[in-house]
Design an enzyme around this catalytic site. Structure first.
Site, PDB file in Angstrom:
ATOM      1  N   HIS A  75      -9.389  -2.835  10.539  1.00 28.67           N
ATOM      2  CA  HIS A  75      -8.840  -2.668   8.717  1.00 28.67           C
ATOM      3  C   HIS A  75      -9.523  -3.757   7.529  1.00 28.67           C
ATOM      4  O   HIS A  75      -9.895  -3.800   6.524  1.00 28.67           O
ATOM      5  CB  HIS A  75      -7.983  -2.613   8.188  1.00 28.67           C
ATOM      6  CG  HIS A  75      -7.172  -1.835   8.479  1.00 28.67           C
ATOM      7  ND1 HIS A  75      -7.998  -0.285   7.447  1.00 28.67           N
ATOM      8  CD2 HIS A  75      -6.572  -0.550   8.345  1.00 28.67           C
ATOM      9  CE1 HIS A  75      -7.386   1.259   7.877  1.00 28.67           C
ATOM     10  NE2 HIS A  75      -6.294   0.660   8.390  1.00 28.67           N
ATOM     11  N   GLU A  91      -2.494  -3.877   7.153  1.00 33.28           N
ATOM     12  CA  GLU A  91      -3.440  -4.351   7.440  1.00 33.28           C
ATOM     13  C   GLU A  91      -3.393  -5.399   6.454  1.00 33.28           C
ATOM     14  O   GLU A  91      -4.836  -6.390   6.007  1.00 33.28           O
ATOM     15  CB  GLU A  91      -4.960  -3.935   7.484  1.00 33.28           C
ATOM     16  CG  GLU A  91      -5.230  -3.549   5.847  1.00 33.28           C
ATOM     17  CD  GLU A  91      -4.864  -1.726   5.380  1.00 33.28           C
ATOM     18  OE1 GLU A  91      -3.682  -1.005   6.646  1.00 33.28           O
ATOM     19  OE2 GLU A  91      -5.447  -1.086   5.229  1.00 33.28           O
ATOM     20  N   GLU A  93       0.619  -1.246  -0.039  1.00 33.88           N
ATOM     21  CA  GLU A  93       0.144  -0.085   0.104  1.00 33.88           C
ATOM     22  C   GLU A  93       0.391   0.864   0.119  1.00 33.88           C
ATOM     23  O   GLU A  93       1.995   1.687   0.548  1.00 33.88           O
ATOM     24  CB  GLU A  93      -0.843  -0.063   1.478  1.00 33.88           C
ATOM     25  CG  GLU A  93      -1.938   0.735   1.015  1.00 33.88           C
ATOM     26  CD  GLU A  93      -3.194   0.818   2.598  1.00 33.88           C
ATOM     27  OE1 GLU A  93      -2.553   1.195   3.153  1.00 33.88           O
ATOM     28  OE2 GLU A  93      -4.198   1.767   2.041  1.00 33.88           O
ATOM     29  N   GLU A 123      -5.312  -2.040  12.927  1.00 33.24           N
ATOM     30  CA  GLU A 123      -5.318  -3.205  11.991  1.00 33.24           C
ATOM     31  C   GLU A 123      -6.749  -4.713  11.770  1.00 33.24           C
ATOM     32  O   GLU A 123      -7.091  -4.548  10.969  1.00 33.24           O
ATOM     33  CB  GLU A 123      -4.397  -3.686  11.341  1.00 33.24           C
ATOM     34  CG  GLU A 123      -3.188  -2.761  11.989  1.00 33.24           C
ATOM     35  CD  GLU A 123      -2.704  -1.954  11.169  1.00 33.24           C
ATOM     36  OE1 GLU A 123      -3.656  -2.028   9.705  1.00 33.24           O
ATOM     37  OE2 GLU A 123      -2.453  -0.486  10.523  1.00 33.24           O
ATOM     38  N   GLY A 134       3.946   2.142  10.769  1.00 30.11           N
ATOM     39  CA  GLY A 134       3.861   1.443  12.129  1.00 30.11           C
ATOM     40  C   GLY A 134       2.879  -0.129  11.399  1.00 30.11           C
ATOM     41  O   GLY A 134       3.536  -1.090  12.381  1.00 30.11           O
TER      42      GLY A 134
END
Ligand SMILES: [Zn+2]
Length: 1012
Positions: A454, A418, A281, A451, A415
Site C-alpha cells: 500500500h 497502511e 480510513e 500493508e 487487521g
C-alpha cells in the site's frame, strides 16, 4: 453514525445525495455552477436555503410541511440536540397550526418564494434577506437559522487544501482532546463558500484569512447528517487566491475503533495502561480534525502533539523537536510530510511503546510494541525489511519517507492499516513469539506484505474515490501473495491464495454482488466497499491478467509505468488499464483495456461450458449466477483468457495454451487423440468450467488412475468447480460424489482442504436442519474418504506450512466429527499442557483443535477461560478464545457473547470472531442470531453500519439457515432495521444465501438418502 430522523425529515436533500438517477454521477463541474437550476423543489429548497429564516418563519414550518415544502436546517428541536452551535429553540407557536395561521403562513411563503425568484434573476445577487451582496463578517458562532449551503455527499471541488498544520492535546483523565488546525487552501473556482468535513468536534473558534489580508472570525455552519461544516462568504473567493482557515475545537476521544480513539490494556504488573491511536480510513479523519476528508484532496501535514512526560508519541513523519510547555506537558513536533497525501493516511499515537529498528537503504524501519512484548517484534522487523527491499526494487521507485514504523496496537479492529510511514496492526498480525508456528508467521508476513504494498498502491497513487477502492485493496492483496512467493517461498503462500480465489468466486456468484468498480454515494456504501470483491476478486483478476500476458515482465512494466505516471496523484480504474495497454506488445488481441473492462465494470464472472466433437472444441460462456428466484436474468459477457491443456502435456506452464473467448461462443481444434481437456491452468482465471458429462467422466477416470496427471491446483479447481455447478443445478450430487471417489488417493493440501470445506458446509446445513440420519451418513462418508489421511497425521512439531495446513484441516474435521482417536490425542495434549503449567507447547497449528476438544468438558472450559485471562501471547490467546467459543453449552455461549459486547474480559474487537465461531454449533447459531437481534443498536455503535465487522456478523449468523421459517425471521428483522442496516448489500446477500440453501436442500435431500 447516521441520525435517523434527518433521513425521515428531509427527503429532498437526502434524495439529492442518494438518488443516483436524479444525480447519476458526481458532477465534474464545481456544483457552484449547477446549484441554482430553476427547477422543481430543488429551487425551492435552495432558494429558501439561502435566506436567513427568522423566528416567525420557523414558526410556520409545520404549515410549510402541509405544502410539501422542505426546509434544510429547519428542525430547531433537532438542531438544538445535535449541533454545538444551536441556539435555544423558540417556543413553538404554530404547532398544531390554527386555520388562520396556516393561511397566513401559506401567504407568507408564497410571497417569500416569489421574492426569491425575483432575487434569483437579479444579476449579482445572493439570497440574503437584504437582497444584494453584503460582506458577511459575523463574529458569533453559526446559528441554526442559517441554512447549510451544500446538499451533496461529496464536497464541492471549488476549494482544495494545500497543507494542514495540526496541534492536538489529548487528556487521558477526561478521555478528551483539544485541537488547533490551520488549513491552507487554494481557490480553484470562484465560490462563496468553503465546505469541509467535521464529525463530533466542538468548534470553539474559527478565523479566516484571505491572501495577505487580516484574519477575522467567521461563522461555522454544520450539517451533521453528512458530517460537513461550512463557512459562507458574501463575496466570491476568486480562483487562484489562497486562503487560511484556522479552527480551535474540543472533542472526546472516540470510544469506538475509529477516529482518534482511546484504548487500554493491562500490563504484566496488572496495571491498566491507556493509549490513544488513530484509524482514519475510510471516513474518520474528520473525527480528529476538520478536513477535506476525501481521498482526492491530497495535502501536506505537519503534526504537533502535547503529552504528559511519561508518554511517547508517533506520527507519519520523524519527530524533529520536543519542547517543554509551561503547563508541564511536552510538545512533540513532527516533520512536515515531504509527500502530499490523503487525509485517511494520516496517523498519530500517544502511549508507551518500545521498539526495535534496522536501517534498510537509508530508511529506518522500526517495530513498536507495548514494552512487555518487545521480544515478539524480531520476526516482523526482519520480514518488513526484506519486503521493503523487494518493493523498492520491484516498483523501481524508492519508498519516499525517511522512516517506516510498524506498531502493534493492543485494541484494534481491522487487521492493520497502511498509514504512510506509521502502519498500525493488531498484535496478532504483527507480533510473533518464539514458539510460534510457521502458519502464524505466514499470517504476519502476509499482513506486512499487504500493508507495505500500500505504501505504493494507495499511498503514492491513490484512487480518486471509494468506488475504485479495489485499486488500493485488490493490488495490495495481489502484491501480498506475489511478493511472498518471491521473498519467503518457505511460507508456501500459494495454497492460501488459491483458496482465497475460490471464496471470492463463491461470493461473486451471488446476485447481491457488485462490480469491482462501482458507484458509491453514501457513508454505508463506502464502508461496504471493504469487501471480498474489492480485495479478493480484485487480486484474482490481476493474477489472471498477469498470467495471460506474454512474458513475465509486461505486467510489471505496466504497473511501474502507472506508478511513475501517477505518482502523488489520484486515479481511476481506466488509468490503470491504459497504462497496461500502453506497454503492450503491438497487435496483441484483445487489448488490456478491452479485456479488463469486462471484469471491472460488471459484477460476476463467466461459466465456460466445453463441448467436443472429434477434433473440434466449442466453448460457450454465460454468467455464473446463483439465482435464488427465477426472475433474475443476466446477459453479461466477458473477454475470457481461457487456458487449456490435455493428457499429453498438463503439468508445466508451457503445456497451457491460450484461447481468448470474447464472444458468446468460440471454437478451437485439438488432436483427435486427446483423451481429456482441463481448462483454467492452476485456476489462475476467474471463471468456472463445466466439461459436460463426457468431459467430467474423462477427467474422473484420469484422476482415478493417477492423481498426478494434474497439478494440485488443478485438482482443487475441479473440486471447487463441481461443487459450484451442483449449487447452480448443472450437475447432480451423484456426479460430485463420483469425482470425489479419487479422494482416498489424494494427499496434497489444496484439494483436500477444498473438498473438506465443501463437505463441511453441507454437513453444517444438514446439521442445522436437524436431519440427524443424514448427518450421521455424511459424517461416515467424510471419515471414509479421508480416514486414512487423518490417521496418518502427526501431532508433533511440523515445519512445513503446507503440511501444517493439511493436518490442521484434517484433524479439525476429525475431532469436530467426534472421531475417537483424534479426540483422545487432543485431550492428551491438553492435559500435558495444563499439567506442565504451559511449559509443554502445543504446536501452533494444532492449538485450535486441542482447545476446541477441551472446551467440550465444563471443567476444561473453565480452565481454558482462566488461561485466556492470563495469556499474554496474542496468537495463542485468540486460539483459546476460538476454543472457548466452540462450546455447545448454552450458559457459556451466552456469557461469551455478552462478555464480547461489554469488552471487559473479551475485547470487543474479538466479538465478530466469537460470533462466527459460536455459530458453528446448533445452539450457538440460534443464540447468536437472537443476540444480534437483541443488541443490534449496540453492535452498530461499536462497528459502523456496513463495515467489514458488521458484514461478517450478518454472514456468520445467517449463512447456515435453510428453512422458510428462518428466512421469514431474518427477512423480517433485517428489513425492520431501515437506515440501521436494511439497505446493506450484506443483508441482500444473507437473504440470497438462505434462499439458495433452501433450494439446494429441496433439490438434493432426496438424492442424499440414495447416494450418501
Ligand atoms: Zn489493504
Amino acid at each position: 453514525m447516521i441520525e435517523n430522523s434527518m433521513f425521515e425529515e428531509e427527503p429532498d436533500i437526502v434524495d439529492l445525495a442518494k438518488d443516483s438517477t436524479a444525480y447519476p454521477t458526481f458532477p465534474s463541474l464545481d456544483p457552484d455552477e449547477v446549484v441554482y437550476e430553476p427547477r422543481s423543489s430543488r429551487l425551492l429548497v435552495r432558494g429558501l436555503g439561502e435566506n436567513d429564516v427568522d423566528d416567525d418563519e420557523e414558526d410556520c414550518e409545520s404549515s410549510a410541511r402541509l405544502l410539501g415544502m422542505s426546509f434544510m436546517n429547519r428542525s430547531s428541536a433537532q438542531r438544538s440536540n445535535s449541533s454545538p452551535y444551536a441556539r435555544q429553540a423558540p417556543p413553538r407557536s404554530c404547532s398544531p397550526p390554527s386555520a388562520r395561521t396556516t393561511v397566513v403562513c401559506v401567504l407568507f411563503l408564497v410571497i417569500v418564494a416569489s421574492m426569491t425568484m425575483v432575487l434569483y434573476f437579479l444579476p449579482g445577487c445572493t439570497f440574503t434577506k437584504k437582497g444584494c451582496p453584503k460582506p458577511e463578517n459575523k463574529t458569533s458562532n453559526g446559528t441554526d437559522d442559517e441554512l447549510f449551503p451544500w446538499a451533496e455527499f461529496r464536497l464541492p471541488r471549488s476549494i482544495s487544501p494545500l497543507s494542514y498544520d495540526l496541534t492536538l492535546s489529548p487528556d487521558f483523565n477526561n478521555m478528551a482532546f483539544t485541537g488547533h488546525t490551520v488549513i491552507n487552501m487554494s481557490v480553484l473556482h470562484n465560490t462563496k463558500r468553503i465546505v469541509l468535513h467535521s464529525a463530533n468536534l466542538n468548534i470553539t473558534k474559527a478565523t479566516f484569512k484571505l491572501g495577505d489580508g487580516d484574519a477575522s472570525e467567521v461563522n461555522i455552519l454544520e450539517y451533521k447528517p453528512r458530517q460537513q461544516i461550512a463557512v459562507k462568504f458574501s463575496e466570491e473567493l476568486k480562483a487562484g487566491q489562497n486562503c487560511v482557515l484556522t479552527l480551535d475545537y474540543t472533542a472526546d476521544l472516540s470510544h469506538t475503533y475509529s477516529g482518534f480513539y482511546n484504548s487500554s490494556y493491562t500490563d504484566e504488573d496488572g496495571n491498566k495502561r491507556v493509549l490513544a491511536a488513530t484509524q482514519f480510513e475510510p471516513l474518520y479523519a474528520r473525527m480528529a480534525f476538520p478536513c477535506f476528508d476525501e481521498p482526492l484532496f491530497k495535502a501536506t501535514f505537519k503534526v504537533k502533539i502535547n503529552r504528559k512526560p511519561e508518554y511517547m508519541t508517533l506520527s507519519n513523519m520523524p519527530k524533529v523537536k520536543t519542547t517543554l510547555l509551561p503547563n508541564g506537558f511536552m510538545q512533540d513536533e513532527f516533520a512536515k510530510t515531504n509527500v502530499k497525501m490523503s487525509t485517511y493516511l494520516l496517523a498519530f499515537i500517544v502511549g508507551n511503546f518500545t521498539s526495535t529498528s534496522k536501517n534498510i537503504s537509508d530508511i529506518v524501519v522500526s517495530v513498536y510494541s507495548v514494552p512487555e512484548k518487545r521480544d515478539h517484534t524480531d520476526y516482523a522487523l526482519d520480514t518488513a525489511s526484506k519486503l521493503l527491499e523487494f518493493y523498492n526494487d520491484f516498483f523501481e521507485i524508492k519508498y519516499p519517507l525517511q522512516k517506516l514504523d510498524l506498531v502493534g496496537i493492543p485494541d484494534f479492529l481491522a487487521g492493520a492499516m497502511e498509514n504512510w510511514g506509521l502502519i498500525t496492526f493488531r498484535e496478532t498480525t504483527l507480533l510473533v513469539g518464539r514458539q510460534s508456528s510457521p502458519m502464524e508467521k505466514q499470517v504476519v508476513a502476509s499482513v506486512i506484505a499487504h500493508e507495505l504494498a500500500h505504501q505504493w498502491f494507495g499511498n503514492l497513487v491513490t484512487m480518486s474515490w471509494w468506488s475504485d477502492l479495489w485499486l488500493n485493496e485488490g493490488f495490495a492483496t495481489y502484491m501480498q501473495y506475489m511478493s511472498l512467493q518471491k521473498v519467503l517461498p518457505q511460507l508456501d503462500i500459494g495454497n492460501l491464495f488459491l483458496a482465497m480465489r475460490f471464496r471470492a468466486m463463491d461470493k461473486d456468484a451471488l446476485n447481491s454482488s457488485h462490480a469491482v468498480s462501482t458507484e458509491v454515494n453514501t457513508a454505508e456504501q463506502v464502508e461496504e466497499m471493504f469487501d471480498s470483491v474489492s480485495y479478493e476478486k480484485g487480486a484474482s483478476i490481476l493474477l489472471m491478467l498477469n498470467a495471460s500476458l506474454p512474458g513475465d515482465q509486461q505486467f510489471r512494466k505496466g504497473i511501474i509505468q502507472y506508478l511513475k505516471q501517477f505518482s502523488g496523484l489520484n486515479t481511476d480504474t481506466g488509468d490503470l488499464w491504459n497504462s497496461l495497454t500502453e506497454v503492450e506488445v503491438p497487435n496483441q488481441h484483445p487489448n488490456v483495456s478491452e479485456m479488463m473492462g469486462s471484469w471491472t465494470y460488471q459484477k460476476g464472472f463467466p461459466l465456460v461450458t466445453v463441448s467436443r466433437k472429434g477434433d473440434q472444441v466449442t466453448l460457450t460462456q454465460e454468467h455464473f449466477l446463483l439465482k435464488s428466484d427465477d426472475t433474475s436474468h443476466s446477459s453479461s459477457m466477458w473477454t475470457v483468457p481461457v487456458t487449456y491443456m490435455n493428457d499429453s502435456c498438463s503439468l508445466s506452464p508451457e503445456c497451457a495454451q491460450l484461447f481468448t473467448l470474447s464472444t458468446k461462443s468460440g471454437t478451437f481444434k485439438v488432436p483427435e487423440s486427446v483423451k481429456w481437456l482441463k481448462l483454467n491452468y492452476k485456476n489462475t482465471g476467474f471463471y468456472i468450467v463445466d466439461y459436460g458429462d463426457d468431459g467430467w467422466g474423462a477427467l474422473r477416470d484420469a484422476l482415478s488412475n493417477n492423481v498426478k496427471v494434474l497439478t494440485q491446483e488443478d485438482r482443487a479447481s475441479l473440486i471447487h468447480n463441481i461443487f459450484s455447478l451442483s449449487k447452480l443445478g448443472r450437475v447432480s450430487f451423484r456426479q460430485v460424489l463420483s469425482l470425489l471417489n479419487y479422494m482416498p488417493n489424494e494427499t496434497e493440501t489444496s484439494p483436500v482442504r477444498e473438498a473438506l470445506l465443501q463437505l463441511n458446509n453441507i454437513y453444517h446445513l444438514l446439521y442445522k436442519r436437524y436431519e440427524q440420519g443424514l448427518v450421521t451418513r455424511m459424517k461416515l462418508y467424510i471419515l471414509k474418504q479421508f480416514g486414512a489421511l487423518m490417521e496418518n497425521q502427526t501431532w508433533t512439531k511440523e515445519e512445513s506450512v503446507s503440511k501444517q495446513e493439511l493436518r490442521s484441516a484434517l484433524l479439525e474435521t476429525a475431532c469436530y466429527l467426534g472421531e475417537e482417536k483424534c479426540t483422545q490425542q487432543a485431550k492428551t495434549l491438553f492435559k500435558q499442557y495444563v499439567d506442565s503449567n504451559g511449559t509443554t507447547q502445543i504446536p501452533g497449528d494444532l492449538q485450535q483443535v486441542v482447545f476446541s476438544v477441551a472446551a467440550r468438558s465444563i471443567d476444561d472450559w473453565g480452565t481454558l477461560l482462566n488461561m485466556y485471562r492470563y495469556a499474554t501471547y496474542d496468537s495463542e490467546k485468540q486460539k483459546i478464545l476460538q476454543g472457548l467459543a466452540s462450546t455447545q453449552d448454552t450458559g457459556s455461549i451466552i456469557w461469551l457473547l455478552s462478555a464480547g459486547l461489554h469488552g471487559n474480559v473479551i475485547p470487543t474487537q474479538e466479538l465478530p470472531l466469537v460470533i462466527s465461531t459460536v455459530c458453528r454449533s446448533f445452539p450457538g447459531n440460534l443464540f447468536a442470531w437472537d443476540f444480534i437481534q437483541e443488541n443490534w443498536n449496540q453492535l452498530i455503535e461499536k462497528f459502523p453500519v456496513g463495515s467489514f465487522a458488521i458484514q461478517r456478523i450478518i454472514k456468520s449468523a445467517t449463512s447456515q439457515f435453510s428453512t422458510q421459517s428462518h428466512l421469514n425471521q431474518v427477512q423480517s428483522f433485517l428489513s425492520s432495521l431501515k437506515e440501521r442496516g436494511s439497505q446493506l448489500r450484506s443483508v441482500q446477500e444473507a437473504l440470497d444465501t438462505i434462499r439458495l440453501n433452501q433450494r439446494w436442500m429441496e433439490r438434493n435431500l432426496p438424492s442424499f438418502h440414495k447416494w450418501l
